[in-house]
Design a protein around this motif. Structure first.
Motif, PDB file in Angstrom:
ATOM      1  N   LEU A  42       0.857  -1.265   0.038  1.00  0.00           N
ATOM      2  CA  LEU A  42      -0.267   0.104  -0.007  1.00  0.00           C
ATOM      3  C   LEU A  42       0.891   0.930   0.017  1.00  0.00           C
ATOM      4  O   LEU A  42       1.902   1.368   0.708  1.00  0.00           O
ATOM      5  N   VAL A  70      -3.373   4.224  -0.349  1.00  0.00           N
ATOM      6  CA  VAL A  70      -4.244   4.814   0.819  1.00  0.00           C
ATOM      7  C   VAL A  70      -3.919   6.350   0.704  1.00  0.00           C
ATOM      8  O   VAL A  70      -2.951   6.582   0.869  1.00  0.00           O
ATOM      9  N   GLY A  95       1.810   3.879   9.548  1.00  0.00           N
ATOM     10  CA  GLY A  95       1.172   2.742  10.070  1.00  0.00           C
ATOM     11  C   GLY A  95       0.272   2.162   9.100  1.00  0.00           C
ATOM     12  O   GLY A  95      -0.391   0.820   9.482  1.00  0.00           O
ATOM     13  N   TYR A  96      -0.181   2.879   8.133  1.00  0.00           N
ATOM     14  CA  TYR A  96      -1.031   2.232   7.180  1.00  0.00           C
ATOM     15  C   TYR A  96      -0.604   1.722   5.891  1.00  0.00           C
ATOM     16  O   TYR A  96      -0.973   0.810   5.223  1.00  0.00           O
TER      17      TYR A  96
ATOM     18  N   ARG B  35     -14.689 -12.482 -12.024  1.00  0.00           N
ATOM     19  CA  ARG B  35     -14.015 -11.646 -10.589  1.00  0.00           C
ATOM     20  C   ARG B  35     -12.737 -11.569 -10.930  1.00  0.00           C
ATOM     21  O   ARG B  35     -12.222 -10.517 -10.462  1.00  0.00           O
ATOM     22  N   MET B  56     -19.387   6.109  -8.490  1.00  0.00           N
ATOM     23  CA  MET B  56     -19.351   5.023  -7.886  1.00  0.00           C
ATOM     24  C   MET B  56     -19.721   3.624  -8.649  1.00  0.00           C
ATOM     25  O   MET B  56     -19.289   2.663  -8.414  1.00  0.00           O
ATOM     26  N   GLU B  59     -16.929   2.599 -10.777  1.00  0.00           N
ATOM     27  CA  GLU B  59     -15.991   2.280  -9.948  1.00  0.00           C
ATOM     28  C   GLU B  59     -16.287   0.487  -9.444  1.00  0.00           C
ATOM     29  O   GLU B  59     -15.264  -0.154  -9.427  1.00  0.00           O
ATOM     30  N   LYS B  63     -14.095  -2.829 -10.476  1.00  0.00           N
ATOM     31  CA  LYS B  63     -13.480  -3.538  -9.398  1.00  0.00           C
ATOM     32  C   LYS B  63     -14.415  -4.948  -9.361  1.00  0.00           C
ATOM     33  O   LYS B  63     -13.606  -5.993  -8.931  1.00  0.00           O
ATOM     34  N   ARG B  64     -15.473  -5.050  -9.740  1.00  0.00           N
ATOM     35  CA  ARG B  64     -16.000  -6.381  -9.614  1.00  0.00           C
ATOM     36  C   ARG B  64     -15.490  -7.279 -10.645  1.00  0.00           C
ATOM     37  O   ARG B  64     -15.780  -8.432 -10.727  1.00  0.00           O
TER      38      ARG B  64
ATOM     39  N   ARG C  35      -4.375 -12.070   3.952  1.00  0.00           N
ATOM     40  CA  ARG C  35      -4.047 -11.046   2.753  1.00  0.00           C
ATOM     41  C   ARG C  35      -5.093 -11.433   1.685  1.00  0.00           C
ATOM     42  O   ARG C  35      -5.155 -10.261   0.755  1.00  0.00           O
ATOM     43  N   ASP C  40     -12.940 -10.692  -2.696  1.00  0.00           N
ATOM     44  CA  ASP C  40     -14.022 -10.204  -3.470  1.00  0.00           C
ATOM     45  C   ASP C  40     -14.850  -9.037  -2.769  1.00  0.00           C
ATOM     46  O   ASP C  40     -16.076  -8.876  -3.424  1.00  0.00           O
ATOM     47  N   LEU C  42     -16.144  -5.570  -1.523  1.00  0.00           N
ATOM     48  CA  LEU C  42     -16.119  -3.960  -1.438  1.00  0.00           C
ATOM     49  C   LEU C  42     -16.674  -3.424  -0.443  1.00  0.00           C
ATOM     50  O   LEU C  42     -17.769  -3.585   0.036  1.00  0.00           O
ATOM     51  N   MET C  56      -9.070   6.529   6.243  1.00  0.00           N
ATOM     52  CA  MET C  56      -7.734   5.864   5.753  1.00  0.00           C
ATOM     53  C   MET C  56      -7.595   4.608   6.590  1.00  0.00           C
ATOM     54  O   MET C  56      -7.167   3.483   6.165  1.00  0.00           O
ATOM     55  N   SER C  57      -7.924   4.423   7.867  1.00  0.00           N
ATOM     56  CA  SER C  57      -7.708   3.258   8.617  1.00  0.00           C
ATOM     57  C   SER C  57      -8.708   2.126   8.145  1.00  0.00           C
ATOM     58  O   SER C  57      -8.237   1.064   8.010  1.00  0.00           O
ATOM     59  N   GLU C  59      -9.981   2.144   5.195  1.00  0.00           N
ATOM     60  CA  GLU C  59      -9.522   1.726   3.605  1.00  0.00           C
ATOM     61  C   GLU C  59      -8.324   0.809   3.918  1.00  0.00           C
ATOM     62  O   GLU C  59      -8.272  -0.238   3.049  1.00  0.00           O
ATOM     63  N   THR C  60      -7.396   1.016   4.598  1.00  0.00           N
ATOM     64  CA  THR C  60      -6.216   0.146   4.961  1.00  0.00           C
ATOM     65  C   THR C  60      -6.754  -1.234   5.272  1.00  0.00           C
ATOM     66  O   THR C  60      -6.228  -2.186   4.864  1.00  0.00           O
ATOM     67  N   LYS C  63      -8.125  -3.129   2.662  1.00  0.00           N
ATOM     68  CA  LYS C  63      -7.161  -3.499   1.331  1.00  0.00           C
ATOM     69  C   LYS C  63      -6.297  -4.405   2.064  1.00  0.00           C
ATOM     70  O   LYS C  63      -5.875  -5.464   1.120  1.00  0.00           O
ATOM     71  N   ARG C  64      -6.106  -4.667   3.340  1.00  0.00           N
ATOM     72  CA  ARG C  64      -5.091  -5.422   3.883  1.00  0.00           C
ATOM     73  C   ARG C  64      -5.808  -6.890   3.831  1.00  0.00           C
ATOM     74  O   ARG C  64      -5.173  -7.767   4.162  1.00  0.00           O
ATOM     75  N   GLY C  67      -9.559  -6.732   0.007  1.00  0.00           N
ATOM     76  CA  GLY C  67     -10.625  -6.069  -0.689  1.00  0.00           C
ATOM     77  C   GLY C  67     -10.409  -4.640  -1.075  1.00  0.00           C
ATOM     78  O   GLY C  67      -9.080  -4.448  -1.204  1.00  0.00           O
ATOM     79  N   ASP C  68     -11.456  -4.030  -1.487  1.00  0.00           N
ATOM     80  CA  ASP C  68     -11.352  -2.806  -1.868  1.00  0.00           C
ATOM     81  C   ASP C  68     -12.461  -1.913  -1.634  1.00  0.00           C
ATOM     82  O   ASP C  68     -13.384  -2.383  -0.752  1.00  0.00           O
ATOM     83  N   VAL C  69     -12.204  -0.511  -1.696  1.00  0.00           N
ATOM     84  CA  VAL C  69     -13.460   0.346  -1.356  1.00  0.00           C
ATOM     85  C   VAL C  69     -14.182   0.964  -2.418  1.00  0.00           C
ATOM     86  O   VAL C  69     -13.557   1.085  -3.914  1.00  0.00           O
ATOM     87  N   VAL C  70     -15.466   1.479  -2.198  1.00  0.00           N
ATOM     88  CA  VAL C  70     -15.943   2.358  -3.118  1.00  0.00           C
ATOM     89  C   VAL C  70     -16.415   3.344  -2.400  1.00  0.00           C
ATOM     90  O   VAL C  70     -17.114   3.302  -1.237  1.00  0.00           O
ATOM     91  N   HIS C 287      -2.016   3.155  14.992  1.00  0.00           N
ATOM     92  CA  HIS C 287      -1.639   1.895  13.922  1.00  0.00           C
ATOM     93  C   HIS C 287      -2.469   0.747  14.309  1.00  0.00           C
ATOM     94  O   HIS C 287      -2.798   0.063  13.380  1.00  0.00           O
ATOM     95  N   VAL C 290      -5.746  -0.480  12.446  1.00  0.00           N
ATOM     96  CA  VAL C 290      -5.805  -1.236  11.222  1.00  0.00           C
ATOM     97  C   VAL C 290      -6.010  -2.941  11.499  1.00  0.00           C
ATOM     98  O   VAL C 290      -7.094  -3.562  11.056  1.00  0.00           O
TER      99      VAL C 290
END
Lengths: 309, 309, 309
Positions: A42, A70, A95-96, B35, B56, B59, B63-64, C35, C40, C42, C56-57, C59-60, C63-64, C67-70, C287, C290
């Motif tokens: 990241l 991020v 930390g992220y 996927r 969105m 996006e 991502k899907r 990990r 799959d 979001l 951010m936390s 989102e991190t 992702k860790r 996955g991912d965000v919208v 930190h 997360v």
């Protein structure tokens, strides 16, 4: 390259530059080979002033390496508004993330921030200070277009006084066998400090107020924007800026292989008719930011991993 | 579908529409199958005006499919502010991305931009112009809810004068065997140009100022928002808007299978009590944006890959 | 933990808290194991007011987990501006995402929103209401630093009147064998309602206006910011805030193992000289957001998957 952070182009030796550019060329030739290389990484984006282009380029780079970002977002919506110090902000965000990219309006902030964090930090511009990845992508473009960085004649034209990009580029070019010609209006000449540094480094430098005489000798012409804000008077601006614009007529005296570069965004410095010619390399130059930043991030992340083991 | 870009719904033949909707239905039925389908794809988002919902949805779609985005962010923080042309902006960003989504306030900008880039470009709305993926998701929702797009009676109600969504939908519906009823106040009737296009296409069209008489015949009722800004007088707005709102009482005369759609966001056009009924398909309609955009992106990325080979 | 949503820390039993913290500790010890765990997934981010750090936390965290965000982005650019209700907004966005994180200025909004959606929803702060993941990461930090949450003496200092963080933490600590000491100026004491809740829960609570007498007994000192806005007079603010600041001199009487925490951002509450001491755990605390949010999202996504089957 054994650096932990990239704060200024000045810290890069000739060997460092070549290592990054070689890696970038490898990646550009075979992007599929690195597609999953940093899939657990990241990249923290800390842009304390807007710079969409640079941010998108870094974001593309880490994603093309399989990683993700991020993003702190805009300063308006961040803890900075509550009075948090930059040192605290970077220590929280490290930390992220596995690496940080910092853009900040205050000169010297990248150096300061790098002293507080253990993950690699890349300076993406600190005020009138440095923006080393722009320099690396400029060099990469020049090397690819002109087939090497030695025995080159490079013209740099436009705002040479305030142009951070130009100072950094000129500086690093002293590591190579390059003749540098600076073309600008009298009021926007290179600052004395930069000229001094170039002479100290033994660079072959000449200054001009006119492109015409020197144009036929150039292998590369690097054009930068002359900003309206630099002139108290609109008419004076127009008169001067007009003299440092490039169109097909201007380039009639140029070598057929002349490479025209520009850090973008441009306004009127280069006429759209040039876009279709073989001279135009400025869009390619912008695109080159991706493999160059991929190479750099790859190397810094690898170094950090090595240190951690 | 063999298009390189999607600029306007008008460019879509009946076969094109069916190809996209069929693909979307396949994807909706088995999202796991795609996927990882475009795990190396980056979608460039260029939203020159805000449109959270559409952004969105795109996006989510990429991502899907396993891909990711690079987002230009808001115009306030971009090179556009420095006076860069749209042609330059898209040419830089195509160097980062495998496809572009463009939203821009100027009509015709998507067509223009598409001429400058080699990667697929999708128009996500250009001023009073087109917004073809909204039309596709509307058609998809109609087809799923009403079991096919032929032999349908569709009512379209609300602001028919300024509603881009409506013009585009009406236009594409002429490719199918659909009776179209337009319901609006006199001052917000279909523009003459749209009415002309529909007649030229041989569409079965009727216009009304009142929903009541036609409601029992409808298979689908597509409601749009009447905007306060269209009326000089607040009271006039309230009086008129009030007549084009839907609640349980309004729908007493409707067929049990009537499908109620709305492009969202709604304000008062549809009473919350409708949300719990079987008529309500507007949230489903919004959600359908995802498989439809997945299908479209999949097809455009496939076409581009084919062209590149 | 069998909750569908996380709206308030109050809904968490001692067993729930321990389950989340245990999972967080497992994840922190071996992040590589998770990990790809939710590759799959979001996560929809709905931040109706800015909170970069929390965003951010989360989102991190997702992702860790692979996955991912919208991200809805800022309210300025969203459908909310057109007058859409929160209930509509969350119902649209749940169509894009597998879980939602909501921050909203209106107290009670998270509870309301959770009633409209079928995917897990996490409250990331609703006005003067709750912010349960902050409480969880505070507890995690305390448990890790002080080796367990029982038989502890905790001091909580600063703005105890308006500090949402503090109320939530104090509340959940009543599930453990913890002596709580509250230190604040008279004008910023705990609200009566919070004090009442603590007594009802049988908590061991004492209040002080001075840190000195109690400091030597403390295992943990949790410092919060005293905000300028709370005082009509700048001088009064400075005088009072100055008494609740921590530096090396202040901590001379503290136990060597004293753990100093702060939810950050800090301004002057903790002198930078403390950063280098073993007391300082506030960056670690940030930190810890997360792994704690990873654990929580993991559990909620698992529950949702189980329900769907």
């Amino acid at each position: 390259m054994r650096h932990e952070h990239l704060v200024t182009a000045k810290q890069l030796s000739r060997a460092d530059v070549e290592a990054v550019l070689d890696r970038a060329a490898e990646i550009a030739a075979n992007p599929a080979a690195v597609r999953e290389r940093h899939s657990d990484a990241l990249l923290g984006l800390l842009f304390f002033e807007p710079s969409t282009r640079t941010k998108m380029s870094f974001e593309t780079a880490i994603k093309r390496l399989g990683g993700d970002v991020v993003d702190m977002g805009s300063v308006d919506s961040s803890s900075v508004k509550k009075g948090e110090s930059l040192a605290d902000t970077v220590r929280v965000i490290e930390g992220y993330a596995d690496a940080l990219v910092l853009r900040h309006p205050r000169q010297g902030s990248a150096q300061m921030a790098s002293e507080f964090v253990d993950v690699p930090l890349v300076n993406a511009g600190d005020g009138a200070g440095h923006h080393p990845t722009q320099t690396l992508l400029d060099l990469y473009t020049m090397r690819e277009a002109a087939d090497g960085l030695d025995d080159l004649t490079v013209g740099i034209m436009g705002d040479l006084k305030y142009g951070r990009t130009v100072h950094s580029l000129a500086n690093v070019l002293t590591n190579f066998d390059v003749r540098q010609h600076f073309v600008s209006p009298e009021s926007l000449k290179l600052p004395r400090s930069v000229r001094y540094d170039l002479h100290e480094a033994g660079a072959k430098v000449r200054e001009h107020t006119d492109l015409e005489t020197i144009l036929p000798e150039l292998d590369v012409l690097y054009v930068t924007r002359i900003q309206r804000e630099r002139f108290p008077d609109e008419n004076e601006y127009r008169a001067i800026a007009g003299e440092y614009q490039i169109d097909e007529e201007t380039l009639e005296q140029a070598d057929d292989d002349l490479v025209v570069m520009h850090p973008l965004p441009r306004v009127d410095e280069i006429a759209p008719e040039i876009d279709e010619t073989d001279h135009a390399r400025y869009f390619e130059q912008a695109h080159n930011g991706v493999p160059v930043r991929m190479a750099l991030l790859d190397m810094l992340l690898e170094n950090a991993r090595g240190d951690a083991e």
